[in-house]
Design a protein around this motif. Structure first.
Motif, PDB file in Angstrom:
ATOM      1  N   ALA A  72       0.832  -1.203   0.000  1.00  0.00           N
ATOM      2  CA  ALA A  72       0.000   0.000   0.000  1.00  0.00           C
ATOM      3  C   ALA A  72       0.870   1.259   0.000  1.00  0.00           C
ATOM      4  O   ALA A  72       0.571   2.234  -0.693  1.00  0.00           O
ATOM      5  CB  ALA A  72      -0.927  -0.009   1.215  1.00  0.00           C
ATOM      6  N   ILE A  73       1.940   1.230   0.770  1.00  0.00           N
ATOM      7  CA  ILE A  73       2.842   2.388   0.836  1.00  0.00           C
ATOM      8  C   ILE A  73       3.539   2.593  -0.507  1.00  0.00           C
ATOM      9  O   ILE A  73       3.636   3.726  -1.012  1.00  0.00           O
ATOM     10  CB  ILE A  73       3.875   2.200   1.963  1.00  0.00           C
ATOM     11  N   LEU A  74       4.023   1.510  -1.115  1.00  0.00           N
ATOM     12  CA  LEU A  74       4.706   1.630  -2.403  1.00  0.00           C
ATOM     13  C   LEU A  74       3.753   2.121  -3.487  1.00  0.00           C
ATOM     14  O   LEU A  74       4.132   2.926  -4.339  1.00  0.00           O
ATOM     15  CB  LEU A  74       5.331   0.292  -2.796  1.00  0.00           C
ATOM     16  N   ARG A  75       2.532   1.627  -3.480  1.00  0.00           N
ATOM     17  CA  ARG A  75       1.542   2.101  -4.454  1.00  0.00           C
ATOM     18  C   ARG A  75       1.284   3.590  -4.272  1.00  0.00           C
ATOM     19  O   ARG A  75       1.199   4.350  -5.245  1.00  0.00           O
ATOM     20  CB  ARG A  75       0.226   1.327  -4.308  1.00  0.00           C
ATOM     21  N   ALA A  76       1.156   4.012  -3.017  1.00  0.00           N
ATOM     22  CA  ALA A  76       0.907   5.423  -2.733  1.00  0.00           C
ATOM     23  C   ALA A  76       2.092   6.282  -3.173  1.00  0.00           C
ATOM     24  O   ALA A  76       1.913   7.346  -3.775  1.00  0.00           O
ATOM     25  CB  ALA A  76       0.651   5.616  -1.232  1.00  0.00           C
ATOM     26  N   ALA A  77       3.307   5.811  -2.897  1.00  0.00           N
ATOM     27  CA  ALA A  77       4.494   6.562  -3.303  1.00  0.00           C
ATOM     28  C   ALA A  77       4.596   6.639  -4.817  1.00  0.00           C
ATOM     29  O   ALA A  77       4.959   7.692  -5.383  1.00  0.00           O
ATOM     30  CB  ALA A  77       5.750   5.912  -2.721  1.00  0.00           C
ATOM     31  N   MET A 106       6.906  14.877  -3.724  1.00  0.00           N
ATOM     32  CA  MET A 106       6.576  13.735  -2.876  1.00  0.00           C
ATOM     33  C   MET A 106       7.115  13.938  -1.467  1.00  0.00           C
ATOM     34  O   MET A 106       8.297  14.210  -1.281  1.00  0.00           O
ATOM     35  CB  MET A 106       7.172  12.451  -3.462  1.00  0.00           C
ATOM     36  N   THR A 107       6.254  13.830  -0.474  1.00  0.00           N
ATOM     37  CA  THR A 107       6.672  13.915   0.919  1.00  0.00           C
ATOM     38  C   THR A 107       6.176  12.687   1.668  1.00  0.00           C
ATOM     39  O   THR A 107       5.228  12.016   1.234  1.00  0.00           O
ATOM     40  CB  THR A 107       6.098  15.172   1.607  1.00  0.00           C
ATOM     41  N   MET A 108       6.812  12.419   2.790  1.00  0.00           N
ATOM     42  CA  MET A 108       6.375  11.287   3.605  1.00  0.00           C
ATOM     43  C   MET A 108       4.948  11.516   4.108  1.00  0.00           C
ATOM     44  O   MET A 108       4.157  10.578   4.212  1.00  0.00           O
ATOM     45  CB  MET A 108       7.322  11.078   4.785  1.00  0.00           C
ATOM     46  N   ASP A 109       4.600  12.769   4.403  1.00  0.00           N
ATOM     47  CA  ASP A 109       3.238  13.076   4.857  1.00  0.00           C
ATOM     48  C   ASP A 109       2.213  12.740   3.786  1.00  0.00           C
ATOM     49  O   ASP A 109       1.175  12.135   4.068  1.00  0.00           O
ATOM     50  CB  ASP A 109       3.134  14.563   5.226  1.00  0.00           C
ATOM     51  N   ARG A 110       2.491  13.158   2.551  1.00  0.00           N
ATOM     52  CA  ARG A 110       1.549  12.906   1.458  1.00  0.00           C
ATOM     53  C   ARG A 110       1.404  11.408   1.201  1.00  0.00           C
ATOM     54  O   ARG A 110       0.298  10.910   0.968  1.00  0.00           O
ATOM     55  CB  ARG A 110       2.017  13.617   0.190  1.00  0.00           C
ATOM     56  N   THR A 117      -1.887   5.407   6.338  1.00  0.00           N
ATOM     57  CA  THR A 117      -1.066   4.943   7.459  1.00  0.00           C
ATOM     58  C   THR A 117      -0.380   6.153   8.084  1.00  0.00           C
ATOM     59  O   THR A 117      -0.790   7.293   7.855  1.00  0.00           O
ATOM     60  CB  THR A 117      -0.043   3.897   6.964  1.00  0.00           C
ATOM     61  N   ASN A 118       0.656   5.918   8.887  1.00  0.00           N
ATOM     62  CA  ASN A 118       1.369   7.025   9.505  1.00  0.00           C
ATOM     63  C   ASN A 118       2.833   7.014   9.066  1.00  0.00           C
ATOM     64  O   ASN A 118       3.339   6.018   8.557  1.00  0.00           O
ATOM     65  CB  ASN A 118       1.262   6.956  11.032  1.00  0.00           C
ATOM     66  N   LYS A 119       3.497   8.140   9.279  1.00  0.00           N
ATOM     67  CA  LYS A 119       4.878   8.272   8.817  1.00  0.00           C
ATOM     68  C   LYS A 119       5.810   7.280   9.486  1.00  0.00           C
ATOM     69  O   LYS A 119       6.778   6.831   8.869  1.00  0.00           O
ATOM     70  CB  LYS A 119       5.380   9.703   9.054  1.00  0.00           C
ATOM     71  N   ASN A 120       5.558   6.951  10.729  1.00  0.00           N
ATOM     72  CA  ASN A 120       6.440   6.005  11.416  1.00  0.00           C
ATOM     73  C   ASN A 120       6.474   4.656  10.708  1.00  0.00           C
ATOM     74  O   ASN A 120       7.529   4.011  10.623  1.00  0.00           O
ATOM     75  CB  ASN A 120       5.985   5.818  12.870  1.00  0.00           C
ATOM     76  N   ALA A 121       5.319   4.229  10.189  1.00  0.00           N
ATOM     77  CA  ALA A 121       5.267   2.958   9.468  1.00  0.00           C
ATOM     78  C   ALA A 121       6.128   3.016   8.213  1.00  0.00           C
ATOM     79  O   ALA A 121       6.729   2.007   7.812  1.00  0.00           O
ATOM     80  CB  ALA A 121       3.824   2.620   9.103  1.00  0.00           C
ATOM     81  N   ILE A 122       6.212   4.197   7.598  1.00  0.00           N
ATOM     82  CA  ILE A 122       7.038   4.348   6.395  1.00  0.00           C
ATOM     83  C   ILE A 122       8.510   4.382   6.775  1.00  0.00           C
ATOM     84  O   ILE A 122       9.340   3.680   6.176  1.00  0.00           O
ATOM     85  CB  ILE A 122       6.654   5.636   5.637  1.00  0.00           C
ATOM     86  N   ALA A 177      14.485   9.439  -0.322  1.00  0.00           N
ATOM     87  CA  ALA A 177      15.167   8.888  -1.490  1.00  0.00           C
ATOM     88  C   ALA A 177      14.967   7.377  -1.566  1.00  0.00           C
ATOM     89  O   ALA A 177      14.681   6.828  -2.633  1.00  0.00           O
ATOM     90  CB  ALA A 177      16.659   9.223  -1.438  1.00  0.00           C
ATOM     91  N   ALA A 178      15.122   6.693  -0.440  1.00  0.00           N
ATOM     92  CA  ALA A 178      14.952   5.237  -0.417  1.00  0.00           C
ATOM     93  C   ALA A 178      13.536   4.851  -0.821  1.00  0.00           C
ATOM     94  O   ALA A 178      13.331   3.889  -1.582  1.00  0.00           O
ATOM     95  CB  ALA A 178      15.279   4.699   0.973  1.00  0.00           C
ATOM     96  N   LEU A 179      12.548   5.588  -0.355  1.00  0.00           N
ATOM     97  CA  LEU A 179      11.164   5.292  -0.703  1.00  0.00           C
ATOM     98  C   LEU A 179      10.908   5.559  -2.185  1.00  0.00           C
ATOM     99  O   LEU A 179      10.249   4.761  -2.870  1.00  0.00           O
ATOM    100  CB  LEU A 179      10.210   6.129   0.158  1.00  0.00           C
ATOM    101  N   GLY A 180      11.445   6.672  -2.694  1.00  0.00           N
ATOM    102  CA  GLY A 180      11.244   7.010  -4.095  1.00  0.00           C
ATOM    103  C   GLY A 180      11.806   5.954  -5.028  1.00  0.00           C
ATOM    104  O   GLY A 180      11.155   5.540  -5.994  1.00  0.00           O
ATOM    105  N   VAL A 181      13.012   5.478  -4.745  1.00  0.00           N
ATOM    106  CA  VAL A 181      13.644   4.466  -5.591  1.00  0.00           C
ATOM    107  C   VAL A 181      12.903   3.134  -5.467  1.00  0.00           C
ATOM    108  O   VAL A 181      12.702   2.434  -6.462  1.00  0.00           O
ATOM    109  CB  VAL A 181      15.135   4.312  -5.229  1.00  0.00           C
ATOM    110  N   ALA A 182      12.480   2.781  -4.262  1.00  0.00           N
ATOM    111  CA  ALA A 182      11.731   1.534  -4.068  1.00  0.00           C
ATOM    112  C   ALA A 182      10.406   1.573  -4.824  1.00  0.00           C
ATOM    113  O   ALA A 182       9.993   0.583  -5.432  1.00  0.00           O
ATOM    114  CB  ALA A 182      11.478   1.296  -2.586  1.00  0.00           C
ATOM    115  N   ALA A 183       9.749   2.724  -4.808  1.00  0.00           N
ATOM    116  CA  ALA A 183       8.479   2.856  -5.520  1.00  0.00           C
ATOM    117  C   ALA A 183       8.686   2.751  -7.017  1.00  0.00           C
ATOM    118  O   ALA A 183       7.916   2.096  -7.724  1.00  0.00           O
ATOM    119  CB  ALA A 183       7.820   4.189  -5.171  1.00  0.00           C
ATOM    120  N   TYR A 184       9.755   3.369  -7.526  1.00  0.00           N
ATOM    121  CA  TYR A 184      10.033   3.269  -8.958  1.00  0.00           C
ATOM    122  C   TYR A 184      10.356   1.826  -9.340  1.00  0.00           C
ATOM    123  O   TYR A 184       9.871   1.320 -10.352  1.00  0.00           O
ATOM    124  CB  TYR A 184      11.192   4.172  -9.379  1.00  0.00           C
TER     125      TYR A 184
END
Length: 204
Positions: A21-26, A38-42, A49-54, A62-69
């Motif tokens: 769900a987080i990767l889809r959202a990112a 793109m922000t962790m809040d958005r 979910t909440n930012k802590n879960a991310i 950066a890690a989230l952006g690359v993982a989502a791509y």
């Protein structure tokens, strides 16, 4: 919805389901507002979910952006099987070229542009490129060619597998646009890749 129902919904979304769900959202954030927006809040709001879960899974934006791509790229990747290495290689290179011009390609170009001012993002993109699903697909093509007797065993090597995409990226950089004529794609395969593969059988 009652508090206990909300808690039940949150409880069910753990582990792989929450990560997906987080990767889809990112990925949606990358598509709609780009990496800069793109922000962790958005992402947290979009994923419900909440930012802590991310942050527990991806400590930086950066890690989230690359993982989502990478999730986008791997999900859309299909390894062709035409029965010949030439056919497979042309099909895969053409598919990669089409992808570069697609919304997914826009996301990647946005990440590459942002990486110029973000060393962490640049390092992660380089790491992703070294172990991408695309590289694995080229290795699969080479392994099939070896099994069919089209190539010697030594041809199924990561360096050999990386050549077509490296040349294609070079064409993008040279032209400044994600448009490469099909005759150039054919030249990459026929004039460079196939002779390289056949040459790996010499002296082995």
């Amino acid at each position: 919805m009652a508090p206990d129902q909300r808690r039940g919904t949150a409880t069910r979304r753990r582990g792989a389901a929450l990560e997906e769900a987080i990767l889809r959202a990112a990925a949606e954030e990358l598509r709609t507002v780009g990496y800069a927006g793109m922000t962790m809040d958005r992402v947290a709001q979009r994923a419900g979910t909440n930012k802590n879960a991310i942050y527990r899974r991806w400590p930086t934006r950066a890690a989230l952006g690359v993982a989502a791509y990478r999730c986008l790229a791997d999900a859309e990747l299909q390894v062709p099987d035409t029965g010949t290495l030439r056919g497979d290689a042309l099909a895969l290179l053409r598919a990669a070229h089409t992808t570069w011009s697609s919304p997914q390609g826009v996301v990647l170009r946005d990440l590459l542009a942002a990486a110029a001012d973000d060393p962490d993002l640049l390092a992660l993109l380089r790491e992703q490129a070294g172990g991408s699903g695309t590289d694995a697909a080229w290795l699969i093509l080479l392994e099939r060619a070896v099994a069919r007797g089209e190539a010697a065993a030594g041809a199924a090597h990561p360096r050999v597998a990386s050549v077509p995409m490296m040349l294609l990226r070079g064409e993008y950089a040279l032209r400044g646009l994600p448009e490469v004529p099909d005759e150039v794609l054919t030249e990459i395969v026929v004039e460079v890749f196939l002779p390289l593969v056949r040459g790996r059988g010499i002296g082995l």
